[in-house]
Design a protein around this motif. Structure first.
Motif, mmCIF file in Angstrom:
data_model
loop_
_atom_site.group_PDB
_atom_site.id
_atom_site.type_symbol
_atom_site.label_atom_id
_atom_site.label_comp_id
_atom_site.label_asym_id
_atom_site.label_seq_id
_atom_site.Cartn_x
_atom_site.Cartn_y
_atom_site.Cartn_z
ATOM 1 N N LEU A 84 0.831 -1.213 0.000
ATOM 2 C CA LEU A 84 0.000 0.000 0.000
ATOM 3 C C LEU A 84 0.861 1.258 0.000
ATOM 4 O O LEU A 84 0.555 2.232 -0.692
ATOM 5 C CB LEU A 84 -0.956 -0.006 1.190
ATOM 6 N N ALA A 85 1.950 1.229 0.763
ATOM 7 C CA ALA A 85 2.860 2.384 0.788
ATOM 8 C C ALA A 85 3.490 2.591 -0.591
ATOM 9 O O ALA A 85 3.583 3.727 -1.080
ATOM 10 C CB ALA A 85 3.932 2.185 1.852
ATOM 11 N N LEU A 86 3.916 1.502 -1.216
ATOM 12 C CA LEU A 86 4.482 1.605 -2.566
ATOM 13 C C LEU A 86 3.431 2.049 -3.579
ATOM 14 O O LEU A 86 3.740 2.782 -4.520
ATOM 15 C CB LEU A 86 5.077 0.265 -3.002
ATOM 16 N N GLY A 87 2.197 1.595 -3.382
ATOM 17 C CA GLY A 87 1.114 1.956 -4.295
ATOM 18 C C GLY A 87 0.780 3.434 -4.267
ATOM 19 O O GLY A 87 0.204 3.970 -5.213
ATOM 20 N N VAL A 88 1.122 4.125 -3.181
ATOM 21 C CA VAL A 88 0.938 5.573 -3.100
ATOM 22 C C VAL A 88 2.229 6.298 -3.484
ATOM 23 O O VAL A 88 2.215 7.279 -4.220
ATOM 24 C CB VAL A 88 0.476 5.986 -1.684
ATOM 25 N N ALA A 89 3.360 5.796 -2.992
ATOM 26 C CA ALA A 89 4.637 6.491 -3.193
ATOM 27 C C ALA A 89 5.087 6.483 -4.650
ATOM 28 O O ALA A 89 5.603 7.494 -5.141
ATOM 29 C CB ALA A 89 5.708 5.864 -2.308
ATOM 30 N N LEU A 90 4.917 5.376 -5.355
ATOM 31 C CA LEU A 90 5.385 5.312 -6.747
ATOM 32 C C LEU A 90 4.627 6.268 -7.677
ATOM 33 O O LEU A 90 5.263 6.999 -8.448
ATOM 34 C CB LEU A 90 5.327 3.871 -7.266
ATOM 35 N N PRO A 91 3.300 6.320 -7.637
ATOM 36 C CA PRO A 91 2.617 7.318 -8.474
ATOM 37 C C PRO A 91 2.937 8.764 -8.085
ATOM 38 O O PRO A 91 3.057 9.627 -8.953
ATOM 39 C CB PRO A 91 1.131 7.014 -8.276
ATOM 40 N N LEU A 92 3.094 9.035 -6.777
ATOM 41 C CA LEU A 92 3.466 10.387 -6.357
ATOM 42 C C LEU A 92 4.854 10.754 -6.871
ATOM 43 O O LEU A 92 5.077 11.866 -7.352
ATOM 44 C CB LEU A 92 3.422 10.516 -4.838
ATOM 45 N N HIS A 93 5.785 9.824 -6.770
ATOM 46 C CA HIS A 93 7.135 10.057 -7.261
ATOM 47 C C HIS A 93 7.113 10.349 -8.767
ATOM 48 O O HIS A 93 7.766 11.292 -9.232
ATOM 49 C CB HIS A 93 7.996 8.827 -6.969
ATOM 50 N N ALA A 94 6.347 9.575 -9.506
ATOM 51 C CA ALA A 94 6.235 9.805 -10.951
ATOM 52 C C ALA A 94 5.561 11.141 -11.246
ATOM 53 O O ALA A 94 5.975 11.870 -12.156
ATOM 54 C CB ALA A 94 5.459 8.658 -11.603
ATOM 55 N N HIS A 95 4.540 11.479 -10.475
ATOM 56 C CA HIS A 95 3.827 12.740 -10.689
ATOM 57 C C HIS A 95 4.748 13.938 -10.470
ATOM 58 O O HIS A 95 4.796 14.856 -11.291
ATOM 59 C CB HIS A 95 2.628 12.824 -9.739
ATOM 60 N N PHE A 96 5.493 13.914 -9.377
ATOM 61 C CA PHE A 96 6.402 15.030 -9.090
ATOM 62 C C PHE A 96 7.482 15.132 -10.165
ATOM 63 O O PHE A 96 7.808 16.218 -10.631
ATOM 64 C CB PHE A 96 7.058 14.858 -7.717
ATOM 65 N N GLY A 97 8.055 14.005 -10.537
ATOM 66 C CA GLY A 97 9.118 14.014 -11.541
ATOM 67 C C GLY A 97 8.629 14.458 -12.903
ATOM 68 O O GLY A 97 9.294 15.235 -13.603
ATOM 69 N N LEU A 98 7.466 13.980 -13.314
ATOM 70 C CA LEU A 98 6.940 14.360 -14.629
ATOM 71 C C LEU A 98 6.485 15.811 -14.669
ATOM 72 O O LEU A 98 6.484 16.428 -15.739
ATOM 73 C CB LEU A 98 5.806 13.416 -15.031
ATOM 74 N N ASN A 99 6.112 16.385 -13.529
ATOM 75 C CA ASN A 99 5.820 17.821 -13.501
ATOM 76 C C ASN A 99 7.068 18.628 -13.832
ATOM 77 O O ASN A 99 6.990 19.647 -14.520
ATOM 78 C CB ASN A 99 5.280 18.241 -12.130
ATOM 79 N N SER A 100 8.212 18.178 -13.368
ATOM 80 C CA SER A 100 9.463 18.854 -13.712
ATOM 81 C C SER A 100 9.766 18.716 -15.200
ATOM 82 O O SER A 100 10.239 19.658 -15.832
ATOM 83 C CB SER A 100 10.617 18.278 -12.895
ATOM 84 N N VAL A 101 9.492 17.558 -15.763
ATOM 85 C CA VAL A 101 9.695 17.360 -17.200
ATOM 86 C C VAL A 101 8.775 18.282 -17.998
ATOM 87 O O VAL A 101 9.197 18.900 -18.987
ATOM 88 C CB VAL A 101 9.468 15.874 -17.582
ATOM 89 N N ILE A 102 7.527 18.407 -17.558
ATOM 90 C CA ILE A 102 6.589 19.306 -18.239
ATOM 91 C C ILE A 102 7.094 20.746 -18.169
ATOM 92 O O ILE A 102 7.046 21.478 -19.155
ATOM 93 C CB ILE A 102 5.168 19.164 -17.647
ATOM 94 N N SER A 103 7.588 21.151 -17.002
ATOM 95 C CA SER A 103 8.105 22.522 -16.871
ATOM 96 C C SER A 103 9.282 22.774 -17.797
ATOM 97 O O SER A 103 9.422 23.852 -18.359
ATOM 98 C CB SER A 103 8.541 22.791 -15.432
ATOM 99 N N ASP A 104 10.136 21.770 -17.954
ATOM 100 C CA ASP A 104 11.334 21.953 -18.771
ATOM 101 C C ASP A 104 11.064 21.874 -20.273
ATOM 102 O O ASP A 104 11.722 22.570 -21.048
ATOM 103 C CB ASP A 104 12.387 20.909 -18.396
ATOM 104 N N TYR A 105 10.120 21.028 -20.702
ATOM 105 C CA TYR A 105 10.009 20.745 -22.132
ATOM 106 C C TYR A 105 8.673 21.078 -22.782
ATOM 107 O O TYR A 105 8.575 21.057 -23.999
ATOM 108 C CB TYR A 105 10.322 19.260 -22.384
ATOM 109 N N ALA A 106 7.630 21.374 -22.027
ATOM 110 C CA ALA A 106 6.313 21.614 -22.638
ATOM 111 C C ALA A 106 6.320 22.849 -23.526
ATOM 112 O O ALA A 106 5.687 22.864 -24.581
ATOM 113 C CB ALA A 106 5.239 21.744 -21.568
ATOM 114 N N HIS A 107 7.033 23.887 -23.110
ATOM 115 C CA HIS A 107 7.048 25.110 -23.919
ATOM 116 C C HIS A 107 7.758 24.900 -25.249
ATOM 117 O O HIS A 107 7.564 25.669 -26.184
ATOM 118 C CB HIS A 107 7.692 26.258 -23.142
ATOM 119 N N LYS A 108 8.575 23.860 -25.369
ATOM 120 C CA LYS A 108 9.243 23.570 -26.645
ATOM 121 C C LYS A 108 8.281 22.947 -27.649
ATOM 122 O O LYS A 108 8.490 23.046 -28.845
ATOM 123 C CB LYS A 108 10.438 22.655 -26.413
#
Length: 156
Positions: A84-108
């Protein structure tokens, strides 16, 4: 004791000047709007919010310990809470990381690509959380599913 006339005249202007600022409704709306913006930033722009970045770092540290521990304990009483802890932590980790990717590359891609990508990411994270929850509660669990990838198939 009765205050002197000069003391009353000094207090009155100060009171009259401060009362409108205390009762002025704009201050309340501005604070509420700021809180709403901050709440939206925690979800949609996690890379622009200090609380969300702090949570991201805490999730990373938790994953460093929980993931190997979940794989090591095998099928036991600890498997369910760790899954259950992994089931919450893994999607949160991906969400936070992909938000950074969106900030860096979406405007391109396009200058207006940022908001729709962030909304899609929130939907993706929500679906992933629900899928992990279903796997952990109704299925074999996250760690058993991963371990099954390396188990030889049973011959029928």
């Amino acid at each position: 004791l009765r205050p002197s006339q000069s003391t009353m005249s000094m207090l009155r202007p100060m009171t009259m000047r401060t009362m409108p600022t205390l009762l002025h409704a704009r201050g309340f709306r501005a604070g509420a709007q700021r809180q709403a913006d901050e709440s939206a930033n925690i979800i949609f722009k996690t890379d622009h919010n200090t609380k969300a970045l702090s949570l991201y770092h805490k999730v990373n540290i938790a994953l460093l310990g929980v993931a190997p521990l979940a794989m090591a304990v095998g099928p036991s009483m600890l498997s369910m809470p760790l899954d259950l802890a992994l089931g919450v932590a893994l999607p949160l980790h991906a969400h936070f990381g992909l938000n950074s990717v969106i900030s860096d590359y979406a405007h391109k891609i396009h200058k207006l690509a940022d908001p729709p990508l962030r909304v899609a990411l929130v939907a993706f994270t929500g679906v992933t959380l629900l899928g992990m929850l279903k796997l952990n509660l109704a299925g074999p669990g996250l760690t058993e599913s991963v371990k099954a990838l390396w188990r030889p198939k049973k011959a029928d």
